[in-house]
Design an enzyme around this catalytic site. Sequence first.
Site, PDB file in Angstrom:
ATOM      1  CE  LYS A  67       6.679 -13.741  -6.682  1.00 53.33           C
ATOM      2  NZ  LYS A  67       5.226 -13.762  -6.463  1.00 53.33           N
ATOM      3  CB  THR A  68       8.306  -8.102  -2.876  1.00 52.89           C
ATOM      4  OG1 THR A  68       7.991  -8.408  -4.241  1.00 52.89           O
ATOM      5  CG2 THR A  68       9.112  -6.825  -2.814  1.00 52.89           C
ATOM      6  CG  ASP A 116      11.699  -8.608  -6.715  1.00 54.40           C
ATOM      7  OD1 ASP A 116      11.096  -9.692  -6.705  1.00 54.40           O
ATOM      8  OD2 ASP A 116      11.175  -7.546  -6.330  1.00 54.40           O
ATOM      9  CD  GLU A 117       8.572  -8.694 -10.237  1.00 51.43           C
ATOM     10  OE1 GLU A 117       8.129  -9.747 -10.734  1.00 51.43           O
ATOM     11  OE2 GLU A 117       7.863  -7.851  -9.656  1.00 51.43           O
ATOM     12  CD  GLN A 133       3.217 -11.973 -10.725  1.00 53.39           C
ATOM     13  OE1 GLN A 133       3.209 -10.748 -10.710  1.00 53.39           O
ATOM     14  NE2 GLN A 133       3.339 -12.684  -9.634  1.00 53.39           N
ATOM     15  NE  ARG A 178      -0.367  -7.364  -9.848  1.00 49.65           N
ATOM     16  CZ  ARG A 178       0.527  -8.027  -9.134  1.00 49.65           C
ATOM     17  NH1 ARG A 178       1.284  -7.401  -8.273  1.00 49.65           N
ATOM     18  NH2 ARG A 178       0.672  -9.324  -9.267  1.00 49.65           N
TER      19      ARG A 178
HETATM   20  N1  LIG Z   1       3.636 -13.653   5.948  1.00 43.41           N
HETATM   21  C1  LIG Z   1       2.762 -12.708   5.610  1.00 43.41           C
HETATM   22  N2  LIG Z   1       1.678 -12.488   6.365  1.00 43.41           N
HETATM   23  C2  LIG Z   1       0.791 -11.545   6.016  1.00 43.41           C
HETATM   24  N3  LIG Z   1       0.897 -10.757   4.951  1.00 43.41           N
HETATM   25  C3  LIG Z   1       1.946 -10.929   4.144  1.00 43.41           C
HETATM   26  C4  LIG Z   1       2.937 -11.899   4.426  1.00 43.41           C
HETATM   27  N4  LIG Z   1       3.867 -11.823   3.449  1.00 43.41           N
HETATM   28  C5  LIG Z   1       3.475 -10.862   2.611  1.00 43.41           C
HETATM   29  N5  LIG Z   1       2.325 -10.303   2.996  1.00 43.41           N
HETATM   30  C6  LIG Z   1       1.550  -9.248   2.299  1.00 43.41           C
HETATM   31  O1  LIG Z   1       1.066  -9.774   1.091  1.00 43.41           O
HETATM   32  C7  LIG Z   1       1.070  -8.811   0.043  1.00 43.41           C
HETATM   33  C8  LIG Z   1       1.880  -9.294  -1.128  1.00 43.41           C
HETATM   34  O2  LIG Z   1       3.241  -9.398  -0.798  1.00 43.41           O
HETATM   35  P1  LIG Z   1       4.411  -9.211  -1.833  1.00 43.41           P
HETATM   36  O3  LIG Z   1       4.205  -7.964  -2.596  1.00 43.41           O
HETATM   37  O4  LIG Z   1       5.663  -9.418  -1.131  1.00 43.41           O
HETATM   38  O5  LIG Z   1       4.073 -10.433  -2.766  1.00 43.41           O
HETATM   39  P2  LIG Z   1       4.744 -10.849  -4.093  1.00 43.41           P
HETATM   40  O6  LIG Z   1       4.808 -12.324  -4.056  1.00 43.41           O
HETATM   41  O7  LIG Z   1       5.990 -10.094  -4.324  1.00 43.41           O
HETATM   42  O8  LIG Z   1       3.629 -10.418  -5.093  1.00 43.41           O
HETATM   43  P3  LIG Z   1       3.699 -10.232  -6.664  1.00 43.41           P
HETATM   44  O9  LIG Z   1       4.357 -11.436  -7.233  1.00 43.41           O
HETATM   45  O10 LIG Z   1       2.264 -10.156  -7.042  1.00 43.41           O
HETATM   46  O11 LIG Z   1       4.427  -8.979  -6.897  1.00 43.41           O
HETATM   47  C9  LIG Z   1       1.646  -7.564   0.651  1.00 43.41           C
HETATM   48  O12 LIG Z   1       0.606  -6.693   0.985  1.00 43.41           O
HETATM   49  C10 LIG Z   1       2.374  -8.051   1.890  1.00 43.41           C
HETATM   50  O13 LIG Z   1       2.382  -7.056   2.871  1.00 43.41           O
END
Ligand SMILES: Nc1ncnc2c1ncn2[C@@H]1O[C@H](COP(=O)(O)OP(=O)(O)OP(=O)(O)O)[C@@H](O)[C@H]1O
Length: 752
Positions: free
Chosen positions: A40-41, A225-226, A256, A607
């Site tokens: 997402k981030t 975000d969040e 979350q 995490r």
């Molecule tokens: N399309 C993709 N292919 C491979 N790796 C990815 C892809 N998108 C994100 N990632 C990797 O996955 C991990 C999680 O990504 P990110 O932090 O953006 O997730 P998130 O949904 O924000 O997580 P959270 O909700 O737990 O904070 C990171 O290490 C990121 O580099």
Amino acid sequence: MIYNKKPAVIDRMILNSVQRDAILYDGGPQLVFAGAGTGKTRVLTAKIAHLIEKGYRPGQLFAATFTNKAAREMRTRIEGLIDISLDGLWIGTFHSLCARMLRLECRHIGYMPSFTIYDSDDQVSIVKKVLRELDIDDRSIPPRQALGAVSRCKNACITPEEFEKQAKGYYDQEILSVYKLYQKKLREQQGMDFDDLLCNTVYLLRQKPEILQRYQEIFKYILVDEYQDTNVAQFQLIKLLSKKHGRVFAVGDDDQSIYGWRGAQVENILSFEREFPDTKIFKLEQNYRSTTAVLNFANAAIAQNLNRAQKQLWTDRQGGEQVIVNRFRDDRQEAQCVAEKILSSMNGKIAGQDIAVLYRTNAQSRAFEEAFRRARIPYVLVGGIGFYERAEIKDCLAYLRLLVNPKDSVSFERIFNVPSRGLGDKAHESLALVAQNKQCSLLEALLTCDISSLGSRAQKGFSDLKTIFELLIDLEKKGEKPHEILLQVLQLTGYMDMLTADDSEEARGRVENINELVNAMVFWKNENPSKKLFDFLEEVTLISDVDSWNKKENAVNLMTLHCAKGLEFKHVYLVGLEDGILPSRQNTDDERKIEEECRLLYVGATRAMEKLECSHVDQRWRFGDLIPSSPSRFLNAIPENLYVFRDNSNYFGQTAQRNELPSKPVRALNSSATLRTPAAPAKQQQVQRNIPQYDDFSQDTVEFRMGQHIRHKVYGRGRILSISGFGEDMKLTVLFNDGSRKKLMAKFASIE
DNA sequence: AGTATCCCTGGCACA
DNA sequence: CAGGGATACT
Ligand SMILES: Nc1ncnc2c1ncn2[C@@H]1O[C@H](COP(=O)(O)OP(=O)(O)OP(=O)(O)O)[C@@H](O)[C@H]1O
């Protein structure tokens, strides 16, 4: 030229098709609604870069992140993605974005742009004063509780007038009067607390349609975000700003949401579609972070919650190390064993910075700090008492705040007698009286009024203070650099002299901290040549725990579960998974709160990238007493095939190795022991023979003095009245807090 | 009147 | 473990 043209951001990043769709979509409100680690981030970062690349000016984007650190990182990432300057981009926490807007517009709601932002300590001191003035016994309504009630109102955008309508009963009436007077006081001294930053912004936009309209036109996109941790005020703000065009881009995960206690509402994300008509929802289902072992465990943990949206979440990182759940005797063994495990990982190919120990409350960190120090494991502690919360730093900042905002009486009260100038309650009262008559603040009264009615000692103190402030204000007016002003503060007030005169370890540390503050200000000024003193003060009050966190070379990370939100580590240790800790004791009464505690476990577990270890203990030291503790109800609800259970409660450590360890504590102990009491070394032998090695380093350093505070396993806390005998036969007479007096063998009494 | 000191209590999330 | 209150000291 064409050859130089880079492919679009979207083609340079690794993104799956849903991520791409979310970035390219431009048809109105969007919600990226997905589980942990699904990227997402990354989508949000790419979206901003994409929008700028497409022609939006950075100043047209309003992007709210959860921490300043996340904002900084996102900014850096975007800068790396596109060759366009991000000057003017609005990115930061809601609080800092609101502060920025309020600095520009606060005149419309009766504030000067130099307003002061009050932190929670300041809030407490104002509330205490309010309670005193209203003659409310602070045992009937504790200040923190009153503050909590007021804060809940503000976070929900309930004005005192609105609260008045719904206030029922005596308690609400009391809170109402606290709320009213509290706000009046804030306003009088041109202060805003954290909640005001949000609700005053909403208030401003609601009161002044022309300003609202202007910002609705400035910001073409609102990105959040969040989103699951937004509160009512933040939601209102998003709604107001996006009303014209509906370009809201929110990402979040209801599972979350962990800041309900601060007013956040999961409902915001659950009712997004209803609130923003024609929302397009994007669901990301692939988790890129964790192995199946970790993910299955986390999914099972969160599945206990009933009040949630179902989500798919899978990973192709098959298998991986099993999740382990450890049982330990007590928190000291827990810390010790985690340290041992970490040490062996670090001897392998895992670097310390890729490991995190996550706990529910900051108080739990102590045991780990001690264990890590003994094991020589470098660590970084995130949170706890931060640099800017130290008394000496706050003193310095209080002087500086007064120069920016002379109405800031909280700061004045903090420092008017620091260092000591012979001014106390009486002097303060007289000055307050003068100020009241002249309708001005304490500092203004000091500077402009005749104070000859005061006693001679107070007059001397006040006139010294006046001279100091006149000089300082002059410097500030001339535009002297912030750190130069601080140096003058330290010089003129004699603050430095006070510290250097005192040659305690304590005072030396304070001098060092102040030097660090000066350095920080020099550094900051170089980075931000055009910014003013109040910008600095604002930034430091809005710093959060994670913001100042930097991974350190090979250092293990220690932080609360809350701090860990949005981060990832190869190895994660979730410790203290016990009822009363997680879920926290205070949150076991209400189903909603219990669900939030469960989400905390989910956040913690997700995490982990490769390895997750959990632990719970049978007994835990709490305020000096050893109390029983049982495994968390959340653990009990996770199917046993999803983890390996290890009972370590009978494990007594690597005894042999321990003796050979030529560690520093042992040396320190020998020297101090021989210095103080010749009998001590014998006692030390005794201790080593009688008590298992694993948890008794501190026992080795036992020394007793008269008057020393101790605690006893059975009798609790007490104070040593007298000592007789020595070595193994040393006896202590102790007065316990329950009033009883006991004679004890020193070797059996455990001290704190 | 002010300050230093001792003692006691209350209590862990955080922008 | 710190902040507040009573107490004794300057
Ligand atoms: N399309 C993709 N292919 C491979 N790796 C990815 C892809 N998108 C994100 N990632 C990797 O996955 C991990 C999680 O990504 P990110 O932090 O953006 O997730 P998130 O949904 O924000 O997580 P959270 O909700 O737990 O904070 C990171 O290490 C990121 O580099």
